[in-house]
Design an enzyme around this catalytic site. Sequence first.
Site, PDB file in Angstrom:
ATOM      1  N   PHE A  38      -2.674  16.427   4.282  1.00  0.00           N
ATOM      2  CA  PHE A  38      -2.894  15.828   2.933  1.00  0.00           C
ATOM      3  C   PHE A  38      -1.635  15.786   2.171  1.00  0.00           C
ATOM      4  O   PHE A  38      -1.114  16.569   1.685  1.00  0.00           O
ATOM      5  CB  PHE A  38      -3.964  16.811   2.303  1.00  0.00           C
ATOM      6  CG  PHE A  38      -4.848  16.050   1.285  1.00  0.00           C
ATOM      7  CD1 PHE A  38      -4.233  15.290   0.375  1.00  0.00           C
ATOM      8  CD2 PHE A  38      -6.087  16.196   1.467  1.00  0.00           C
ATOM      9  CE1 PHE A  38      -4.986  14.609  -0.727  1.00  0.00           C
ATOM     10  CE2 PHE A  38      -6.886  15.687   0.382  1.00  0.00           C
ATOM     11  CZ  PHE A  38      -6.325  14.981  -0.653  1.00  0.00           C
ATOM     12  N   VAL A  39      -1.412  14.573   2.014  1.00  0.00           N
ATOM     13  CA  VAL A  39       0.069  14.407   1.284  1.00  0.00           C
ATOM     14  C   VAL A  39      -0.394  13.668  -0.162  1.00  0.00           C
ATOM     15  O   VAL A  39      -1.265  12.849  -0.381  1.00  0.00           O
ATOM     16  CB  VAL A  39       0.898  13.462   2.040  1.00  0.00           C
ATOM     17  CG1 VAL A  39       1.485  13.988   3.199  1.00  0.00           C
ATOM     18  CG2 VAL A  39       0.204  12.053   2.300  1.00  0.00           C
ATOM     19  N   LYS A  83      -0.815   6.724   8.636  1.00  0.00           N
ATOM     20  CA  LYS A  83      -1.202   7.785   9.522  1.00  0.00           C
ATOM     21  C   LYS A  83      -1.980   7.543  10.692  1.00  0.00           C
ATOM     22  O   LYS A  83      -3.294   7.425  10.676  1.00  0.00           O
ATOM     23  CB  LYS A  83      -2.262   8.734   8.284  1.00  0.00           C
ATOM     24  CG  LYS A  83      -1.889  10.200   8.285  1.00  0.00           C
ATOM     25  CD  LYS A  83      -3.096  10.679   7.599  1.00  0.00           C
ATOM     26  CE  LYS A  83      -2.588  11.569   6.381  1.00  0.00           C
ATOM     27  NZ  LYS A  83      -3.826  12.189   5.682  1.00  0.00           N
ATOM     28  N   ASP A 137      -4.705   4.868   6.395  1.00  0.00           N
ATOM     29  CA  ASP A 137      -5.288   5.908   6.832  1.00  0.00           C
ATOM     30  C   ASP A 137      -6.393   5.423   8.065  1.00  0.00           C
ATOM     31  O   ASP A 137      -6.045   5.123   9.123  1.00  0.00           O
ATOM     32  CB  ASP A 137      -6.305   6.518   5.777  1.00  0.00           C
ATOM     33  CG  ASP A 137      -6.637   7.988   5.975  1.00  0.00           C
ATOM     34  OD1 ASP A 137      -6.579   8.267   7.269  1.00  0.00           O
ATOM     35  OD2 ASP A 137      -6.985   8.840   5.222  1.00  0.00           O
ATOM     36  N   ARG A 153       0.115  12.257  -8.878  1.00  0.00           N
ATOM     37  CA  ARG A 153       0.483  10.933  -8.451  1.00  0.00           C
ATOM     38  C   ARG A 153       2.116  10.833  -9.014  1.00  0.00           C
ATOM     39  O   ARG A 153       2.829  10.051  -8.562  1.00  0.00           O
ATOM     40  CB  ARG A 153      -0.401   9.885  -9.217  1.00  0.00           C
ATOM     41  CG  ARG A 153      -1.579   9.788  -8.530  1.00  0.00           C
ATOM     42  CD  ARG A 153      -2.039   8.311  -9.205  1.00  0.00           C
ATOM     43  NE  ARG A 153      -3.652   8.267  -9.146  1.00  0.00           N
ATOM     44  CZ  ARG A 153      -4.238   7.809  -7.798  1.00  0.00           C
ATOM     45  NH1 ARG A 153      -3.385   7.210  -6.834  1.00  0.00           N
ATOM     46  NH2 ARG A 153      -5.639   7.613  -7.938  1.00  0.00           N
ATOM     47  N   GLU A 166       0.900  -1.370  -0.006  1.00  0.00           N
ATOM     48  CA  GLU A 166      -0.167   0.041  -0.026  1.00  0.00           C
ATOM     49  C   GLU A 166       0.956   1.281   0.121  1.00  0.00           C
ATOM     50  O   GLU A 166       2.125   1.350   0.268  1.00  0.00           O
ATOM     51  CB  GLU A 166      -0.907   0.107   1.183  1.00  0.00           C
ATOM     52  CG  GLU A 166      -2.403  -0.591   1.147  1.00  0.00           C
ATOM     53  CD  GLU A 166      -3.270   0.388   0.340  1.00  0.00           C
ATOM     54  OE1 GLU A 166      -2.477   1.345  -0.659  1.00  0.00           O
ATOM     55  OE2 GLU A 166      -4.349   0.154   0.359  1.00  0.00           O
ATOM     56  N   ASP A 167       0.282   2.165  -0.528  1.00  0.00           N
ATOM     57  CA  ASP A 167       1.112   3.607  -0.382  1.00  0.00           C
ATOM     58  C   ASP A 167       0.669   4.368   0.926  1.00  0.00           C
ATOM     59  O   ASP A 167       1.487   4.961   1.535  1.00  0.00           O
ATOM     60  CB  ASP A 167       0.573   4.721  -1.475  1.00  0.00           C
ATOM     61  CG  ASP A 167      -0.972   4.510  -1.621  1.00  0.00           C
ATOM     62  OD1 ASP A 167      -1.592   3.990  -0.978  1.00  0.00           O
ATOM     63  OD2 ASP A 167      -1.332   5.608  -2.241  1.00  0.00           O
TER      64      ASP A 167
END
Length: 183
Positions: free
Chosen positions: A155-156, A134, A106, A168, A102-103
């Site tokens: 917010f990244v 996060k 959250d 992206r 995963e990137d």
Amino acid sequence: MSMPSYPDISRVLYTAQEIEDRVKELAHAISQDFSGQDVVLIGVLRGSFVFLADLCRQISIPVAIDFVACSSYGASSVSGGNLSITKDVSGVVQGRSLILVEDIVDTGLTLRELKLFMESKQPHSVHIISLLDKPSRRKMEVTVDYIGFTIPDEFVVGYGLDYDERFRHLPYIGVLKPEVYNK
Ligand code: PRP
């Protein structure tokens, strides 16, 4: 190499070099921990594609690559269980060592549900690696086995992460100016 700057980015959180260094460390850990196993790296589309591409090229043991895509639906998605798989893996996963890539984690909903989904396919094991975590946003408990960076609730974007399908392609991870998403 000079870094492209974008007016919508307030600051760079991790440079391309910092990401590269961390990805190498993560790849080294995976190469050691999974040595001798039949590994499938499973990228969770779409945000993980850059991380997966870099990670897999630093891994020194044989691995297969596959992808899944999913979407959460409805406001009730925050309470869990409402994830639909829009693209399943293409190859065989039964009996194999799966690593979900995963990137960002959250709320934890996506990975919690995806892990359950993968476990139902009778693999040897399911582990999780995420470039970013996060934890302050977590709603679902999920064990993330390998984390690149733990980040604050900002917010990244960049290195695979988007806002409205933009950013992206940035080689670094940056913080988006609030006026961009508050418009
Ligand atoms: C992002 C990210 C994770 C998920 C994490 O995907 O790539 O899959 O959200 O959030 P959670 O922990 O709250 O479930 P997104 O839905 O933005 O799709 P994308 O990967 O195509 O950008």
